[in-house]
Design a protein around this motif. Sequence first.
Motif, PDB file in Angstrom:
ATOM      1  N   LEU A   1      -0.507  10.776   4.080  1.00  0.00           N
ATOM      2  CA  LEU A   1       0.632  11.668   4.331  1.00  0.00           C
ATOM      3  C   LEU A   1       1.855  10.920   4.846  1.00  0.00           C
ATOM      4  CD1 LEU A   1       1.354  14.738   4.322  1.00  0.00           C
ATOM      5  CD2 LEU A   1       0.715  14.784   6.748  1.00  0.00           C
ATOM      6  N   HIS A   2       3.043  11.281   4.282  1.00  0.00           N
ATOM      7  CA  HIS A   2       4.317  10.881   4.894  1.00  0.00           C
ATOM      8  C   HIS A   2       4.497  11.786   6.118  1.00  0.00           C
ATOM      9  CE1 HIS A   2       5.007   9.255   0.857  1.00  0.00           C
ATOM     10  NE2 HIS A   2       6.139   8.698   1.239  1.00  0.00           N
ATOM     11  N   ALA A   3       4.361  11.213   7.285  1.00  0.00           N
ATOM     12  CA  ALA A   3       4.340  12.034   8.502  1.00  0.00           C
ATOM     13  C   ALA A   3       5.277  11.486   9.570  1.00  0.00           C
ATOM     14  CB  ALA A   3       2.909  12.082   9.059  1.00  0.00           C
TER      15      ALA A   3
ATOM     16  N   VAL B   1       1.110   3.085  -6.175  1.00  0.00           N
ATOM     17  CA  VAL B   1       2.300   3.706  -6.782  1.00  0.00           C
ATOM     18  C   VAL B   1       2.137   5.216  -6.697  1.00  0.00           C
ATOM     19  CG1 VAL B   1       3.696   3.948  -8.877  1.00  0.00           C
ATOM     20  CG2 VAL B   1       2.561   1.760  -8.395  1.00  0.00           C
ATOM     21  N   LYS B   2       3.191   5.890  -6.264  1.00  0.00           N
ATOM     22  CA  LYS B   2       3.130   7.347  -6.100  1.00  0.00           C
ATOM     23  C   LYS B   2       3.870   8.067  -7.213  1.00  0.00           C
ATOM     24  CE  LYS B   2       3.435   6.571  -1.109  1.00  0.00           C
ATOM     25  NZ  LYS B   2       2.027   6.735  -0.751  1.00  0.00           N
ATOM     26  N   SER B   3       3.435   9.272  -7.517  1.00  0.00           N
ATOM     27  CA  SER B   3       4.266  10.163  -8.327  1.00  0.00           C
ATOM     28  C   SER B   3       5.234  10.841  -7.347  1.00  0.00           C
ATOM     29  CB  SER B   3       3.404  11.183  -9.064  1.00  0.00           C
ATOM     30  OG  SER B   3       2.831  12.097  -8.151  1.00  0.00           O
TER      31      SER B   3
ATOM     32  N   THR C   1       6.371  -1.737   1.614  1.00  0.00           N
ATOM     33  CA  THR C   1       7.811  -1.718   1.297  1.00  0.00           C
ATOM     34  C   THR C   1       8.389  -0.312   1.233  1.00  0.00           C
ATOM     35  OG1 THR C   1       7.395  -1.633  -1.087  1.00  0.00           O
ATOM     36  CG2 THR C   1       7.689  -3.836  -0.083  1.00  0.00           C
ATOM     37  N   ASP C   2       7.567   0.706   0.840  1.00  0.00           N
ATOM     38  CA  ASP C   2       8.085   2.056   0.534  1.00  0.00           C
ATOM     39  C   ASP C   2       9.046   1.991  -0.662  1.00  0.00           C
ATOM     40  OD1 ASP C   2       8.310   4.816   0.794  1.00  0.00           O
ATOM     41  OD2 ASP C   2       9.756   4.743   2.429  1.00  0.00           O
ATOM     42  N   MET C   3       9.023   0.895  -1.381  1.00  0.00           N
ATOM     43  CA  MET C   3       9.933   0.660  -2.514  1.00  0.00           C
ATOM     44  C   MET C   3      10.292   1.973  -3.239  1.00  0.00           C
ATOM     45  SD  MET C   3       9.041  -1.651  -5.877  1.00  0.00           S
ATOM     46  CE  MET C   3       8.122  -2.857  -4.933  1.00  0.00           C
TER      47      MET C   3
ATOM     48  N   ASP D   1       1.840   7.684   7.171  1.00  0.00           N
ATOM     49  CA  ASP D   1       2.855   6.681   6.873  1.00  0.00           C
ATOM     50  C   ASP D   1       4.232   7.058   7.434  1.00  0.00           C
ATOM     51  OD1 ASP D   1       0.573   6.670   5.097  1.00  0.00           O
ATOM     52  OD2 ASP D   1       1.642   5.353   3.741  1.00  0.00           O
ATOM     53  N   HIS D   2       4.986   6.059   7.830  1.00  0.00           N
ATOM     54  CA  HIS D   2       6.328   6.152   8.460  1.00  0.00           C
ATOM     55  C   HIS D   2       6.162   6.205   9.979  1.00  0.00           C
ATOM     56  CE1 HIS D   2       9.068   6.325   5.053  1.00  0.00           C
ATOM     57  NE2 HIS D   2       8.227   7.161   4.461  1.00  0.00           N
ATOM     58  N   LEU D   3       5.955   7.429  10.549  1.00  0.00           N
ATOM     59  CA  LEU D   3       5.515   7.589  11.945  1.00  0.00           C
ATOM     60  C   LEU D   3       6.535   7.282  13.032  1.00  0.00           C
ATOM     61  CD1 LEU D   3       1.963   5.972  11.484  1.00  0.00           C
ATOM     62  CD2 LEU D   3       2.560   8.411  11.386  1.00  0.00           C
TER      63      LEU D   3
ATOM     64  N   CYS E   1       0.800  -1.235   0.000  1.00  0.00           N
ATOM     65  CA  CYS E   1       0.000   0.000   0.000  1.00  0.00           C
ATOM     66  C   CYS E   1       0.825   1.274   0.000  1.00  0.00           C
ATOM     67  CB  CYS E   1      -0.996  -0.010   1.162  1.00  0.00           C
ATOM     68  SG  CYS E   1      -0.201   0.134   2.784  1.00  0.00           S
ATOM     69  N   HIS E   2       2.148   1.172  -0.146  1.00  0.00           N
ATOM     70  CA  HIS E   2       2.978   2.400  -0.188  1.00  0.00           C
ATOM     71  C   HIS E   2       4.253   2.095  -0.977  1.00  0.00           C
ATOM     72  CE1 HIS E   2       4.848   6.011   2.183  1.00  0.00           C
ATOM     73  NE2 HIS E   2       5.662   5.711   1.180  1.00  0.00           N
ATOM     74  N   THR E   3       4.272   2.516  -2.242  1.00  0.00           N
ATOM     75  CA  THR E   3       5.495   2.348  -3.037  1.00  0.00           C
ATOM     76  C   THR E   3       5.743   3.575  -3.908  1.00  0.00           C
ATOM     77  OG1 THR E   3       4.884   1.492  -5.247  1.00  0.00           O
ATOM     78  CG2 THR E   3       4.738  -0.071  -3.405  1.00  0.00           C
ATOM     79  N   HIS E   4       7.004   3.714  -4.262  1.00  0.00           N
ATOM     80  CA  HIS E   4       7.423   4.721  -5.239  1.00  0.00           C
ATOM     81  C   HIS E   4       8.073   3.935  -6.385  1.00  0.00           C
ATOM     82  CE1 HIS E   4       7.469   7.998  -1.986  1.00  0.00           C
ATOM     83  NE2 HIS E   4       7.546   6.895  -1.254  1.00  0.00           N
ATOM     84  N   LEU E   5       7.403   2.896  -6.845  1.00  0.00           N
ATOM     85  CA  LEU E   5       8.109   1.951  -7.725  1.00  0.00           C
ATOM     86  C   LEU E   5       8.380   2.488  -9.116  1.00  0.00           C
ATOM     87  CD1 LEU E   5       6.854  -0.432  -9.920  1.00  0.00           C
ATOM     88  CD2 LEU E   5       5.530  -0.951  -7.913  1.00  0.00           C
TER      89      LEU E   5
HETATM   90 FE    FE Z   1       7.342   6.882   0.804  1.00  0.00          FE
END
Ligand code: FE
Length: 388
Positions: A226-228, A125-127, A301-303, A249-251, A56-60
């Motif tokens: 949010l990356h927080a 997938v994020k931009s 993964t935060d890939m 996310d992260h936290l 649920c969280h990647t920058h692939l």
């Molecule tokens: Fe990230």
Amino acid sequence: MCGEDQPYGLVPDAALVIDGDRIVWIGPRDDLPADRAGLPDRSLGGRLVTPALIDCHTHLVHGGNRAAEFEMRLNGASYEEVARAGGGILSTVTATRAASLDDLVASALPRLDAALAEGVATVEVKSGYGLDLETELRMLRAARRLGEMRDVTVRTSFLGAHAIPPDYKGRADAYLDEVCVPALYAAHAEGVVDAVDGFCEGIAFSPAQIERLFAVASVLGLPVKLHAEQLSNLGGAALAARHGALSADHLEYLDETGVAAMAAAGTVAVILPGAYYTLRETQAPPVALLRQHGVPMAVATDMNPGSSPMSSLLLAMNMASTLFRLTPEEALAGVTRNAARALGLADRGQLAPGLRADLAVWDCDHPAELAYRIGFNPLHQRIVGGAL
Ligand code: FE
Ligand code: DI6
């Protein structure tokens, strides 16, 4: 099979009935209703079946790689120092701007395939490595293209507020007004964005700036995440919760006020042990508090090419258990049920009637093995939308 109630919802000697792309019945084989008993059936050989995994969280999607920065950090530079020196996220921005749509798709495909080989059937997938209108759109289009090329659901998040590009150095508000917000409008008009994300951090965007972005998301009817609290505590998680965020996310630097705000809003905590590991972070996210307040925890993964060059969701489960003390059961919920929730997808993540028949079949005796093994992939097969 893993369903709902028991630890892991484990159903020994189970049967599962699929109609089209949906699960229509699941339970002990002996309880199979008579009208289902005559259906054509396929034995899975007594193997463990779980919902297909969800990253649920990647920058692939991104250009290039950051092996050189990896070397810099091993020679003593910190992640923040590398970022301030124009490396870090911005070096990936340069490489991504130089990449065509085809280049982005071609370089992302092996990373996606590595995920699918581990039983993943939904990936976010994020931009965020374009930071100009054209490249942000190209990243989102590349992500959507990947979803057409493989049997996988791709959900896209617009992360235009990921970093401040060099030509807007010191002018984050102008970047938001002149680039980020117009790019979000364009991405929304093109139908290539499912959610809006941002990076709330000293080296990125302030809470007030994120708030402005979220106001635009609200106008467009898009959910936010949010990356927080990744590198410091700016109250990003509470801000996200105030906006009804799907996830924060992260936290690592989250405090109890933030935890309580997330609990009240039903915001999922996405923990990303790959970034914690890669950055050699020493402060772990407050898992005990999250648990105590009943905040659902997802694991991803935060890939990405910088802080988490990791494509293995199974490894993320192991790290979440060993580094953050999630139980293997929590780790599995983190890549299935709670990951679905972090994406706002109510139709998957569990094995239950009415939900999508996205399944992972494992050569395992017990679900704890999924988080337990390191660097070993016990996937037997994926079943996606009911199809083998
Ligand atoms: Fe990230
Ligand atoms: N936090 C992260 O860990 C990634 N993005 C973010 O906001 C890192 C992205 C990168 O280093 O390229």
